[in-house]
Structure formats: structure tokens, C-alpha cells
Scaffold this active site. Structure first.
Site, PDB file in Angstrom:
ATOM      1  N   SER A 118       0.831  -1.211   0.000  1.00 50.66           N
ATOM      2  CA  SER A 118       0.000   0.000   0.000  1.00 50.66           C
ATOM      3  C   SER A 118       0.858   1.250   0.000  1.00 50.66           C
ATOM      4  CB  SER A 118      -0.932   0.010   1.202  1.00 50.66           C
ATOM      5  OG  SER A 118      -0.236  -0.354   2.350  1.00 50.66           O
ATOM      6  N   HIS A 139      -3.661  -3.510  -5.535  1.00 47.44           N
ATOM      7  CA  HIS A 139      -3.873  -3.126  -4.133  1.00 47.44           C
ATOM      8  C   HIS A 139      -5.317  -3.411  -3.723  1.00 47.44           C
ATOM      9  CE1 HIS A 139      -4.123   0.057  -0.796  1.00 47.44           C
ATOM     10  NE2 HIS A 139      -3.556  -1.021  -0.321  1.00 47.44           N
ATOM     11  N   GLU A 151      -7.229  -1.194  -6.633  1.00 45.33           N
ATOM     12  CA  GLU A 151      -6.361  -0.195  -7.270  1.00 45.33           C
ATOM     13  C   GLU A 151      -5.300  -0.949  -8.084  1.00 45.33           C
ATOM     14  OE1 GLU A 151      -6.138   3.814  -4.640  1.00 45.33           O
ATOM     15  OE2 GLU A 151      -5.241   2.091  -3.658  1.00 45.33           O
ATOM     16  N   ASN A 189      -5.361   5.729  -0.107  1.00 37.62           N
ATOM     17  CA  ASN A 189      -4.627   6.047   1.115  1.00 37.62           C
ATOM     18  C   ASN A 189      -4.170   7.501   1.183  1.00 37.62           C
ATOM     19  OD1 ASN A 189      -5.007   3.630   2.352  1.00 37.62           O
ATOM     20  ND2 ASN A 189      -3.027   2.767   1.783  1.00 37.62           N
TER      21      ASN A 189
HETATM   22  N1  CAA Z   1     -14.928 -13.448   3.717  1.00 35.20           N
HETATM   23  C1  CAA Z   1     -16.236 -13.364   3.994  1.00 35.20           C
HETATM   24  N2  CAA Z   1     -16.729 -12.623   5.016  1.00 35.20           N
HETATM   25  C2  CAA Z   1     -15.829 -11.941   5.770  1.00 35.20           C
HETATM   26  C3  CAA Z   1     -14.450 -11.971   5.523  1.00 35.20           C
HETATM   27  C4  CAA Z   1     -14.013 -12.781   4.453  1.00 35.20           C
HETATM   28  N3  CAA Z   1     -12.715 -12.917   4.182  1.00 35.20           N
HETATM   29  N4  CAA Z   1     -13.814 -11.197   6.433  1.00 35.20           N
HETATM   30  C5  CAA Z   1     -14.777 -10.669   7.232  1.00 35.20           C
HETATM   31  N5  CAA Z   1     -15.985 -11.135   6.826  1.00 35.20           N
HETATM   32  C6  CAA Z   1     -17.272 -10.868   7.427  1.00 35.20           C
HETATM   33  C7  CAA Z   1     -17.365 -11.482   8.812  1.00 35.20           C
HETATM   34  O1  CAA Z   1     -17.683 -12.856   8.717  1.00 35.20           O
HETATM   35  C8  CAA Z   1     -18.471 -10.662   9.440  1.00 35.20           C
HETATM   36  O2  CAA Z   1     -19.717 -11.217   9.167  1.00 35.20           O
HETATM   37  P1  CAA Z   1     -20.514 -12.050  10.312  1.00 35.20           P
HETATM   38  O3  CAA Z   1     -20.597 -11.160  11.512  1.00 35.20           O
HETATM   39  O4  CAA Z   1     -21.830 -12.332   9.671  1.00 35.20           O
HETATM   40  O5  CAA Z   1     -19.701 -13.274  10.548  1.00 35.20           O
HETATM   41  C9  CAA Z   1     -18.392  -9.346   8.660  1.00 35.20           C
HETATM   42  O6  CAA Z   1     -17.445  -9.476   7.628  1.00 35.20           O
HETATM   43  C10 CAA Z   1     -17.962  -8.227   9.554  1.00 35.20           C
HETATM   44  O7  CAA Z   1     -19.033  -7.915  10.377  1.00 35.20           O
HETATM   45  P2  CAA Z   1     -19.956  -6.652  10.105  1.00 35.20           P
HETATM   46  O8  CAA Z   1     -21.160  -6.806  10.978  1.00 35.20           O
HETATM   47  O9  CAA Z   1     -19.122  -5.409  10.253  1.00 35.20           O
HETATM   48  O10 CAA Z   1     -20.386  -6.931   8.583  1.00 35.20           O
HETATM   49  P3  CAA Z   1     -20.964  -5.927   7.515  1.00 35.20           P
HETATM   50  O11 CAA Z   1     -21.566  -6.813   6.483  1.00 35.20           O
HETATM   51  O12 CAA Z   1     -21.822  -4.905   8.139  1.00 35.20           O
HETATM   52  O13 CAA Z   1     -19.710  -5.138   6.888  1.00 35.20           O
HETATM   53  C11 CAA Z   1     -17.554  -4.682   6.076  1.00 35.20           C
HETATM   54  C12 CAA Z   1     -18.497  -5.710   6.713  1.00 35.20           C
HETATM   55  C13 CAA Z   1     -17.614  -4.885   4.552  1.00 35.20           C
HETATM   56  C14 CAA Z   1     -16.153  -5.019   6.568  1.00 35.20           C
HETATM   57  C15 CAA Z   1     -17.969  -3.219   6.430  1.00 35.20           C
HETATM   58  O14 CAA Z   1     -17.989  -3.084   7.831  1.00 35.20           O
HETATM   59  C16 CAA Z   1     -17.021  -2.201   5.832  1.00 35.20           C
HETATM   60  O15 CAA Z   1     -17.080  -1.887   4.673  1.00 35.20           O
HETATM   61  N6  CAA Z   1     -16.093  -1.655   6.663  1.00 35.20           N
HETATM   62  C17 CAA Z   1     -15.054  -0.744   6.206  1.00 35.20           C
HETATM   63  C18 CAA Z   1     -13.784  -1.551   5.954  1.00 35.20           C
HETATM   64  C19 CAA Z   1     -12.700  -0.697   5.392  1.00 35.20           C
HETATM   65  O16 CAA Z   1     -12.670   0.509   5.481  1.00 35.20           O
HETATM   66  N7  CAA Z   1     -11.723  -1.393   4.749  1.00 35.20           N
HETATM   67  C20 CAA Z   1     -10.627  -0.729   4.112  1.00 35.20           C
HETATM   68  C21 CAA Z   1      -9.458  -0.601   5.065  1.00 35.20           C
HETATM   69  S1  CAA Z   1      -8.121   0.207   4.257  1.00 35.20           S
HETATM   70  C22 CAA Z   1      -7.283  -1.033   3.477  1.00 35.20           C
HETATM   71  O17 CAA Z   1      -7.584  -2.197   3.566  1.00 35.20           O
HETATM   72  C23 CAA Z   1      -6.165  -0.670   2.579  1.00 35.20           C
HETATM   73  C24 CAA Z   1      -4.950  -0.086   3.111  1.00 35.20           C
HETATM   74  O18 CAA Z   1      -3.957  -0.026   2.360  1.00 35.20           O
HETATM   75  C25 CAA Z   1      -4.778   0.458   4.450  1.00 35.20           C
END
Ligand code: CAA
Length: 282
Positions: A118, A139, A151, A189
């Protein structure tokens, strides 16, 4: 492309990428030298696929088929037959360079080598190989199987064919593709890191509590998570690392890591993965 390799597949991002590729019909080979971490990563993938079955997002047959497409290897040579290898190791330039040199030695001459970094310079990784025109950034966002964006990052040496192959691969995973230049932070980012660091500064100066900061963003802007939750989700060590690289590169104060973030990392409070960050996790 039929066969994809993933280096660093026992990490959160690597395991997510393996799962996503297997769900999308690719044969996937995960590389790790640690059998215990390999076992745990495969168990996590199986658990996530099981939750998707419970939620009726996929069938039990889809789960079994995806798992049957995943294999693991503890030798780089096990990636020799891959059309594409995605490196998702820890953010350490020297380590990643040696991974790319090794991959260049074992992979077919026409294979594409990608990195999920990243923040590190991708041209530096490309120049550790004899095929810089076949190196690019892919990414992903955590959790990789759920987040829609990919990305695709082009260095000055990436060929048009490699870029097109990377975009087509991302589309085959069902991702929304954006093309970014090889500059620290790419697009997401560059915007995300100052926002997260500002939330930490706000907490540090006592302007609001951690839950109120997160609630403000979730309820006021309809984001699924607040900034401190996202910071814990990314991992505070990773966040600090990315911020430091972006600051080094740009010298812009917006990327300077707040003292609170440094102290938390020093204390081993790394967010979800260590059980404690801005929140506590069981
Ligand atoms: N496969 C399938 N499901 C997965 C998983 C995977 N690999 N990893 C996590 N999950 C699921 C979990 O099982 C959990 O579901 P359950 O509770 O039913 O088991 C769920 O994700 C997480 O629980 P939530 O109640 O939060 O679920 P949601 O459906 O409301 O949302 C989310 C999940 C998509 C993660 C949402 O909360 C979201 O979009 N969050 C923001 C995440 C974000 O900002 N990510 C980017 C970070 S920055 C980055 O990654 C890049 C960098 O370079 C820094």
C-alpha cells in the site's frame, strides 16, 4: 490466466486474496514456510466461506469447490506454474525485493508479478527482477473478498499488456477497477491516511472520546465504520508504517504520525489483531 500464486498468504490480506481468487474460479497456490500459520490461514478461509454459506451468499457446493482450488506450498518453486503471483508479505522493502528476485528466478518468463503493497515504491520491486515490464501493483482492501475496489498500479516500466492483464484479472474477481500511479498511497490512502491520523489527533487532544468520534462519522456521514474502528481494522503498526512512508516521501505534515499512534504501537496495542487498540477485542 488460470493459476494464481500468493506470497504471504497467512496474513489477513493474503488469506483474503487467496479466498477471493478461489471463489472466482482460479486455482490458487499459497506460499508460506510456516506450517502452523498455513494451517491457521486455511482454517480461517474455511470459516469465512462457512459464514457465507450460513448467510446463503454461496452454496455448500461453492464452498467445497473453492476450497478444492486452494493448495499450499512451502517452496517458492511451488509457484513455478502460476500465470500471476501476488506478493502480500509484510511491508518491508528488503524482504519484498528478495521475494521478487526469487519469484523472477522460479516463475515462467511470461508470468506477471504483482504486489499488494500500500505504500512501498513498486518500481523498486520491479527492478529486483529481470522483467520490470511485467510487474504491477494490485492493491486490495480489507476484507479482500468483500470490498469492491481494486487499485491497479502502473509503474513507469509496466507495459500496456501487463496493465490490461491486471485490469482484466481484477474485473474477473468482480472488482471495481481504478488505475493509479506508482506514488505512495495511490488514490485511497492519500485521502484515507490524513483522515485517520486526524481522528487520532482529535482523540489525543481530548476534543472527543473514541466512541463519539466513530459515531459522528458513522451516523453523520453514513460510513460503515468510524475512523478509529478502521484504524484498528487495518492494524496500528501497518497504519504507522504507511504514514511514515508517506511522510518521508512528501514531507507533508498531514502524514506525520501522531505521538499517540506511536505510543500505542510501542505498547503492542495494534488493533484487532492484538486484541487491543482504540477498542478491546475478544
Ligand atoms: N470473507 C467473507 N466474510 C468476511 C471476511 C471474508 N474474508 N472477512 C470478514 N468477513 C465478514 C465477517 O464474517 C463478518 O460477518 P458475520 O458477523 O456475519 O460473521 C463481517 O465481515 C464483519 O461484520 P460486520 O457486521 O461489520 O459486517 P458488515 O456486512 O456490516 O460489513 C464490512 C463488513 C464490509 C467489513 C464493512 O464493515 C465495511 O465496509 N467496513 C469498512 C472496511 C474498510 O474501510 N476497509 C478498508 C481498510 S483500508 C485497506 O484495507 C487498505 C490499506 O492499504 C490500508
Amino acid at each position: 490466466m488460470k493459476k494464481v500464486g500468493v506470497v504471504g498468504f497467512t496474513g489477513v490480506m493474503g488469506a483474503g486474496i487467496v479466498q477471493l481468487c478461489a471463489q472466482s474460479g482460479y486455482e490458487v497456490v499459497g506460499y508460506s514456510r510456516d506450517p502452523e500459520r498455513t494451517r491457521k490461514a486455511l482454517a480461517v478461509i474455511e470459516k469465512h466461506l462457512g459464514r457465507l454459506v450460513d448467510k446463503e451468499k454461496i452454496t455448500a457446493e461453492d464452498k467445497a469447490a473453492a476450497l478444492s482450488r486452494i493448495s499450499a506450498t512451502d517452496e517458492m518453486n511451488g509457484l513455478a506454474a502460476c500465470d500471476l503471483v501476488i506478493e502480500s508479505a509484510v511491508e518491508d522493502m528488503n524482504l519484498k525485493k528478495s521475494v521478487f528476485t526469487e519469484l523472477d528466478g522460479v516463475c515462467r518468463p511470461d508470468a506477471i508479478l504483482a504486489t499488494n503493497t500500500s505504500s512501498l515504491s513498486i518500481i523498486d520491486l520491479a527492478m529486483a527482477t529481470r522483467r520490470p515490464n511485467q510487474v504491477l501493483g494490485l492493491h486490495f482492501f480489507n476484507p479482500a473478498p468483500l470490498m469492491p475496489l481494486l487499485e491497479v498500479v502502473k509503474t513507469i516500466a509496466t507495459s500496456d499488456e501487463t496493465l490490461e492483464a491486471g485490469k482484466a484479472f481484477g474485473e474477473s474477481l468482480g472488482k471495481t477497477i481504478i488505475v493509479a500511479r506508482d506514488a505512495p498511497g495511490y488514490i485511497v490512502n492519500t485521502l484515507l491516511i490524513p483522515y485517520l491520523l486526524n481522528a487520532i489527533r482529535m482523540l489525543d487532544r481530548g476534543q472527543a472520546g473514541h466512541e463519539d468520534i466513530d459515531t459522528a462519522i458513522k451516523a453523520g456521514l453514513n460510513y460503515p465504520m468510524g475512523p478509529l474502528q478502521v484504524a484498528d481494522y487495518i492494524g496500528l503498526d501497518s497504519l504507522l508504517f504507511i504514514a511514515n512512508i508517506m511522510y518521508e516521501e512528501s514531507k507533508e505534515p498531514q502524514y506525520a504520525a501522531p505521538p499517540l499512534l506511536k505510543k500505542m504501537v510501542t505498547a503492542g496495542w495494534l488493533g484487532r489483531k492484538s486484541g487491543k487498540g482504540f477498542y478491546e477485542y475478544r
